[in-house]
Every structure is written in C-alpha cells, then in structure tokens.
Design a protein around this motif. Structure first.
Motif, PDB file in Angstrom:
ATOM      1  N   GLY A  29      -8.200 -10.880  -3.830  1.00 21.52           N
ATOM      2  CA  GLY A  29      -8.731 -10.455  -2.548  1.00 21.52           C
ATOM      3  C   GLY A  29      -9.330 -11.614  -1.778  1.00 21.52           C
ATOM      4  N   LEU A  30     -10.035 -12.475  -2.486  1.00 19.27           N
ATOM      5  CA  LEU A  30     -10.631 -13.657  -1.865  1.00 19.27           C
ATOM      6  C   LEU A  30      -9.538 -14.584  -1.331  1.00 19.27           C
ATOM      7  N   LEU A  31      -8.472 -14.785  -2.125  1.00 21.75           N
ATOM      8  CA  LEU A  31      -7.368 -15.646  -1.700  1.00 21.75           C
ATOM      9  C   LEU A  31      -6.667 -15.058  -0.474  1.00 21.75           C
ATOM     10  N   LYS A  32      -6.476 -13.740  -0.451  1.00 23.88           N
ATOM     11  CA  LYS A  32      -5.828 -13.098   0.695  1.00 23.88           C
ATOM     12  C   LYS A  32      -6.664 -13.252   1.961  1.00 23.88           C
ATOM     13  N   ALA A  33      -7.976 -13.145   1.818  1.00 23.57           N
ATOM     14  CA  ALA A  33      -8.859 -13.313   2.974  1.00 23.57           C
ATOM     15  C   ALA A  33      -8.781 -14.733   3.513  1.00 23.57           C
ATOM     16  N   HIS A  34      -8.778 -15.699   2.602  1.00 28.04           N
ATOM     17  CA  HIS A  34      -8.673 -17.102   3.003  1.00 28.04           C
ATOM     18  C   HIS A  34      -7.338 -17.353   3.692  1.00 28.04           C
ATOM     19  N   GLY A 168      -0.105 -10.147  10.746  1.00 26.29           N
ATOM     20  CA  GLY A 168      -0.881  -8.935  10.971  1.00 26.29           C
ATOM     21  C   GLY A 168      -0.194  -7.894  11.827  1.00 26.29           C
ATOM     22  N   VAL A 169       1.122  -8.018  12.005  1.00 26.74           N
ATOM     23  CA  VAL A 169       1.872  -6.995  12.732  1.00 26.74           C
ATOM     24  C   VAL A 169       2.350  -5.975  11.707  1.00 26.74           C
ATOM     25  N   ARG A 170       1.679  -4.839  11.635  1.00 32.67           N
ATOM     26  CA  ARG A 170       1.975  -3.805  10.628  1.00 32.67           C
ATOM     27  C   ARG A 170       2.969  -2.800  11.206  1.00 32.67           C
ATOM     28  N   LEU A 171       4.230  -3.009  10.916  1.00 35.39           N
ATOM     29  CA  LEU A 171       5.290  -2.211  11.514  1.00 35.39           C
ATOM     30  C   LEU A 171       5.299  -0.788  10.972  1.00 35.39           C
ATOM     31  N   ASP A 227      -5.686  -6.019   1.702  1.00 37.53           N
ATOM     32  CA  ASP A 227      -5.105  -6.311   3.017  1.00 37.53           C
ATOM     33  C   ASP A 227      -5.656  -5.367   4.080  1.00 37.53           C
ATOM     34  N   ASP A 228      -5.856  -4.097   3.714  1.00 40.89           N
ATOM     35  CA  ASP A 228      -6.413  -3.129   4.658  1.00 40.89           C
ATOM     36  C   ASP A 228      -7.811  -3.546   5.106  1.00 40.89           C
ATOM     37  N   LEU A 229      -8.640  -3.942   4.140  1.00 37.61           N
ATOM     38  CA  LEU A 229     -10.004  -4.358   4.470  1.00 37.61           C
ATOM     39  C   LEU A 229     -10.003  -5.624   5.309  1.00 37.61           C
ATOM     40  N   ILE A 230      -9.134  -6.562   4.981  1.00 36.13           N
ATOM     41  CA  ILE A 230      -9.037  -7.808   5.747  1.00 36.13           C
ATOM     42  C   ILE A 230      -8.641  -7.517   7.192  1.00 36.13           C
TER      43      ILE A 230
END
Length: 246
Positions: A29-34, A168-171, A227-230
C-alpha cells in the motif's frame, strides 16, 4: 524528470518482488501511494512558468460534455473526428502525425459535445515514455473512446486501458464508498462497515503517512483496496464511461 522515472522503475521492481499476502499488504500500500505521487509528477509540468496537468496538450473545455479519443498512433482517431465533426488537420501515413490535442464539436439533442483527438498513446506512457502527459487530458473527459486498428493485435486494447488506469482513469468503474476527512489531532480513526480483505488499520496508516496525513477519520463502507483509498486521497481520479471502436 529522469529522477522521477528512475524512482518509478525502482518502485515497480519492489512491487514485483514483494509477495502479496496479508503480512505485506501495508508495505504494498505504501509503495502504491508513492507510485501514485510519482505518476502525478509526470503529468504536472515543472519550471518557472508554472503549468498544470496536460498543459500544451489540453484545450479550453466547452459544451455540455467532453469525449476523448484515445489510442495508439495512426489508428484513425483524427479521421473519425473529421467525419463526425468536420475537423481538418494534416493526416499522414506515419506515426505521431498529431502532436497536439485536436478539438471538434458535435450537437446531439440540443447538447453540445466536445470531441478531442488525443495524441497517440504508447506502451509505457504512464511511466514517462513518449508524451505521457497527454493522458492527463483524459482526466477532464466524461467519455473515453478507445480507437483500435483492426489489423493490429487485440492486445493493444488492454495496453491502452492499462496506460489510462496508470493515471487514475478508472474506466467503467464507480468510486469506492470511502469517507475521508482530515482533522487537527487524534490520529487515524478507521471504521469499517463491512469485512475488508485488503485494508486494515496498519495499511491505511501507511498509505496516509506517505501523504504526511497523521490525523484523519476514514470510513470504509465497502470492501476497498489500497488503490481505492489512494484515489480518494489524491482526489483527481476520473470514472468516465468507456467505449471501444475498431
């Protein structure tokens, strides 16, 4: 820019090496946020002149809705735009003919719809290859139309989807039902209304710490992912309708 790209490569390598399980969820989660922060840097121009997402590629937004034509170079986006909206621009039998966003307008049942032919996407655009900044313009669209060449492998459709997702384009998706509110003190308070398979208190705190957020109320009303939280914290993801033409 080069340092940002190097960091992206490094983080992606770490994510590949890391086993996915409950014990590593907070680390991933930390890596995804970064990674999300670095992707944001790629679509934000730096320098004394300031700038913003997609500057130099975006055009003034007009009308009641905006549709973006996305796809690889030379798949017929500009031809489609010309047929629909009567827009003329140079079309050549080479890749990367369109180097800027080309706008057009159509009317449907008293609605004015702006059409945008976006410069061609290439594999790796979300990581800085080619003109990855143009994907940022897709974040302003209500509808994404991916145009494919019928003579090319169908796998290109997935590549286009992945590149857009990277920014961040969530199709064809809906935002996760997450309540998020910063506060002045009290630490991170997490409330989960239903069972969570990925997010727990430690993972949530790790992600928020990447954004230097140490005091907030977070409410998870559905089974959410990192990803949802980010997306909620970043606040710039888009959930457009998605069509595909060949």
């Amino acid at each position: 820019m080069s340092s940002t790209l190097a960091k992206i490569v490094e983080i992606k390598a770490k994510m590949t090496w890391t086993q996915k399980n409950k014990a590593t969820a907070h680390h991933l989660g930390l890596l995804k946020a970064h990674l999300a922060k670095l992707h944001r840097e790629l679509i934000t121009l730096k320098g004394g002149g300031g700038g913003g997402p997609g500057e130099g590629f975006d055009v003034a937004k007009t009308g009641d809705a905006r549709t973006g034509f996305a796809g690889f170079p030379s798949v017929g986006k500009l031809t489609l735009l010309s047929n629909l909206a009567g827009v003329y621009s140079e079309v050549a039998a080479c890749e990367f003919t369109t180097l800027t966003t080309v706008p057009g307008v159509i009317r449907h049942k008293d609605a004015k719809i702006q059409l945008l032919d976006l410069p061609g996407i290439i594999k790796g655009a979300k990581d800085g290859k080619g003109r990855g900044q143009v994907i940022a313009v897709a974040l302003t669209c209500n509808l994404i139309l991916i145009v494919l060449d019928v003579l090319k492998p169908l796998g290109r459709k997935k590549i286009n989807e992945n590149e857009l997702e990277g920014f961040g384009v969530r199709l064809n998706s809906k935002p996760s039902n997450i309540g998020f509110k910063k506060k002045d003190k009290g630490g991170i308070n997490l409330t989960a209304i239903c069972l969570q398979n990925e997010l727990d208190a430690e993972t949530v705190k790790s992600i928020l710490a990447e954004y230097k957020i140490h005091n907030a109320n977070v409410t998870l009303r559905n089974d959410a992912t990192a990803d949802d939280l980010i997306d909620v914290v970043e606040g710039n993801s888009l959930y457009p309708l998605y069509l595909c033409v060949k």
